[in-house]
Enzyme design. Structure first.
Site, PDB file in Angstrom:
ATOM      1  N   HIS A 109      -2.895   7.169   2.896  1.00  0.00           N
ATOM      2  CA  HIS A 109      -3.065   5.835   3.042  1.00  0.00           C
ATOM      3  C   HIS A 109      -4.250   5.636   3.803  1.00  0.00           C
ATOM      4  O   HIS A 109      -4.994   4.638   3.366  1.00  0.00           O
ATOM      5  CB  HIS A 109      -1.837   5.366   3.753  1.00  0.00           C
ATOM      6  CG  HIS A 109      -1.831   3.663   3.962  1.00  0.00           C
ATOM      7  ND1 HIS A 109      -2.548   3.071   4.776  1.00  0.00           N
ATOM      8  CD2 HIS A 109      -1.164   2.667   3.119  1.00  0.00           C
ATOM      9  CE1 HIS A 109      -2.444   1.794   4.457  1.00  0.00           C
ATOM     10  NE2 HIS A 109      -1.539   1.478   3.636  1.00  0.00           N
ATOM     11  N   SER A 146       0.897  -1.165  -0.071  1.00  0.00           N
ATOM     12  CA  SER A 146       0.123  -0.078   0.022  1.00  0.00           C
ATOM     13  C   SER A 146       0.793   1.433  -0.001  1.00  0.00           C
ATOM     14  O   SER A 146       0.638   2.151  -0.715  1.00  0.00           O
ATOM     15  CB  SER A 146      -0.919   0.173   1.144  1.00  0.00           C
ATOM     16  OG  SER A 146      -1.750  -0.998   1.141  1.00  0.00           O
ATOM     17  N   ARG A 157       0.800   9.180   5.268  1.00  0.00           N
ATOM     18  CA  ARG A 157       0.025   8.375   6.131  1.00  0.00           C
ATOM     19  C   ARG A 157      -1.276   8.806   5.981  1.00  0.00           C
ATOM     20  O   ARG A 157      -2.493   8.046   6.100  1.00  0.00           O
ATOM     21  CB  ARG A 157       0.172   8.458   7.533  1.00  0.00           C
ATOM     22  CG  ARG A 157      -0.500   7.692   8.663  1.00  0.00           C
ATOM     23  CD  ARG A 157       0.334   7.044   9.693  1.00  0.00           C
ATOM     24  NE  ARG A 157      -0.537   6.348  10.331  1.00  0.00           N
ATOM     25  CZ  ARG A 157      -0.121   5.404  11.324  1.00  0.00           C
ATOM     26  NH1 ARG A 157       1.111   5.155  11.469  1.00  0.00           N
ATOM     27  NH2 ARG A 157      -0.901   4.777  12.064  1.00  0.00           N
TER      28      ARG A 157
END
Length: 209
Positions: free
Chosen positions: A45, A17, A42
């Protein structure tokens, strides 16, 4: 460790990912420092939304001041409990006063939102540290007002309230202050964004990013 992976399968998924996220946003994050990129990565994600690489704004002193606060184990204040419970591995205290009886009383007495009243309670309790607002624009505006009045000691602000009423305006107001900040532009934001930003900072402090 990335995104909470604790098994080989989880780690492999997280790494794959991460590779995908990097391929999607690398050309949009070249102006950021490595630590700022880690935070934005982050967020992307966590939301599966690459647009956050374009709409996330980070002041030049945000990472430094936030990490200093985290190392000193100062409090982290959230607007709602969903943000609070999403924050993990922090050695200090994460506080939320949205359900505090004093916040309920203040909200009724002054005719303001409970999220806004919760910020007043935090100030009264002597809060000092990082503020993470993921949902309530009124809470963010209240923090800015309390700071301006010298009634709240805020080291940095993650201001990412979501919505079409007041969210964009409150985030714009944050960016016009001298506070170290991370903010998103427009109506986008929310709990996942606030949590991702805080947890990325914690991981940076732990050396796990």
């Amino acid at each position: 460790m990335f995104m909470g992976a604790s098994t080989k399968q989880g780690y492999d998924i997280a790494e794959k990912s991460r590779e995908i996220v990097k391929s999607l946003i690398d050309d949009k994050t070249g102006h950021l420092t490595s630590k700022e990129r880690a935070i934005v990565e982050r967020i992307v994600h966590s939301t599966a939304d690459p647009e956050y690489a374009e709409i996330t704004r980070i002041s030049g002193n945000f990472v430094q001041e936030s990490l200093k606060s985290i190392r000193n184990e100062e409090d982290i204040l959230t607007d709602i409990n969903m943000v609070k419970v999403g924050i993990n591995r922090y050695k200090g205290k994460v506080k939320c006063y949205i359900k505090d009886e004093k916040a309920v009383k203040i909200a009724k007495e002054y005719g303001i939102t409970r999220a806004s009243a919760a910020m007043r309670v935090a100030a009264l309790e002597g809060f000092e540290g990082i503020v993470a607002i993921g949902n309530a624009p009124t809470a963010l505006l209240e923090v800015l007002d309390l700071v301006q009045k010298g009634e709240m000691d805020v080291k940095s602000v993650i201001g990412v309230p979501v919505g079409f009423v007041g969210a964009a305006e409150s985030k714009k107001a944050l960016q016009e202050t001298e506070l170290p900040y991370l903010a998103t532009e427009g109506p986008k934001g929310g709990t996942p964004v606030a949590v991702a930003a805080v947890n990325a900072l914690i991981n940076l402090d732990l050396g796990k990013v």
